[in-house]
Design a protein around this motif. Structure first.
Motif, short mmCIF file in Angstrom:
data_model
loop_
_atom_site.label_atom_id
_atom_site.label_comp_id
_atom_site.label_asym_id
_atom_site.label_seq_id
_atom_site.Cartn_x
_atom_site.Cartn_y
_atom_site.Cartn_z
N HIS A 106 -55.64 -158.04 93.71
CA HIS A 106 -55.48 -158.14 92.27
C HIS A 106 -56.04 -159.45 91.73
N GLY A 107 -56.24 -159.49 90.45
CA GLY A 107 -56.65 -160.72 89.79
C GLY A 107 -58.06 -161.15 90.12
N LEU A 108 -58.22 -162.43 90.39
CA LEU A 108 -59.54 -163.00 90.64
C LEU A 108 -60.21 -162.45 91.89
N TRP A 109 -59.43 -161.93 92.83
CA TRP A 109 -59.99 -161.42 94.07
C TRP A 109 -60.73 -160.09 93.89
N LYS A 110 -60.37 -159.33 92.90
CA LYS A 110 -60.92 -157.98 92.75
C LYS A 110 -62.45 -157.95 92.75
N PRO A 111 -63.15 -158.79 91.97
CA PRO A 111 -64.62 -158.73 91.99
C PRO A 111 -65.23 -159.24 93.31
N LEU A 112 -64.44 -159.97 94.10
CA LEU A 112 -64.95 -160.49 95.38
C LEU A 112 -64.68 -159.56 96.56
N PHE A 113 -64.10 -158.39 96.30
CA PHE A 113 -63.74 -157.47 97.38
C PHE A 113 -64.93 -157.10 98.27
#
Length: 82
Positions: free
Chosen positions: A49-56
């Motif tokens: 969730h949060g800031l991690w989502k686009p870095l998945f």
């Protein structure tokens, strides 16, 4: 969670809050009666969730690199990876 018997050793874990991915992963090593060893990796993963989502996608790439290292380590000891 850990499992261990005469022919199998396994470790499973789930991610904690704030991790780049949300899910569970298991490592299972089996040895048959003939001495052959197999490693099974199982993952159930989705974006965190949060800031991690686009870095998945980067997290998935890192997981791929580490899995190749696990397999290479098994092969170096003469074991056959499947």
């Amino acid at each position: 969670m850990e499992v261990s018997d005469d022919h199998r050793v396994a470790l499973a874990y789930g991610t904690l809050e704030g991790h780049p991915a949300t899910g569970e992963e298991a490592f299972i090593v089996r040895r048959d009666d003939g001495g052959s060893v197999t490693l099974t990796l199982r993952s159930l993963t989705r974006a965190g969730h949060g800031l991690w989502k686009p870095l998945f996608p980067v997290a998935l790439l890192a997981r791929h690199v580490y899995r190749r290292r696990f397999l290479r380590a098994l092969r170096q000891d003469g074991a056959r990876a499947t």
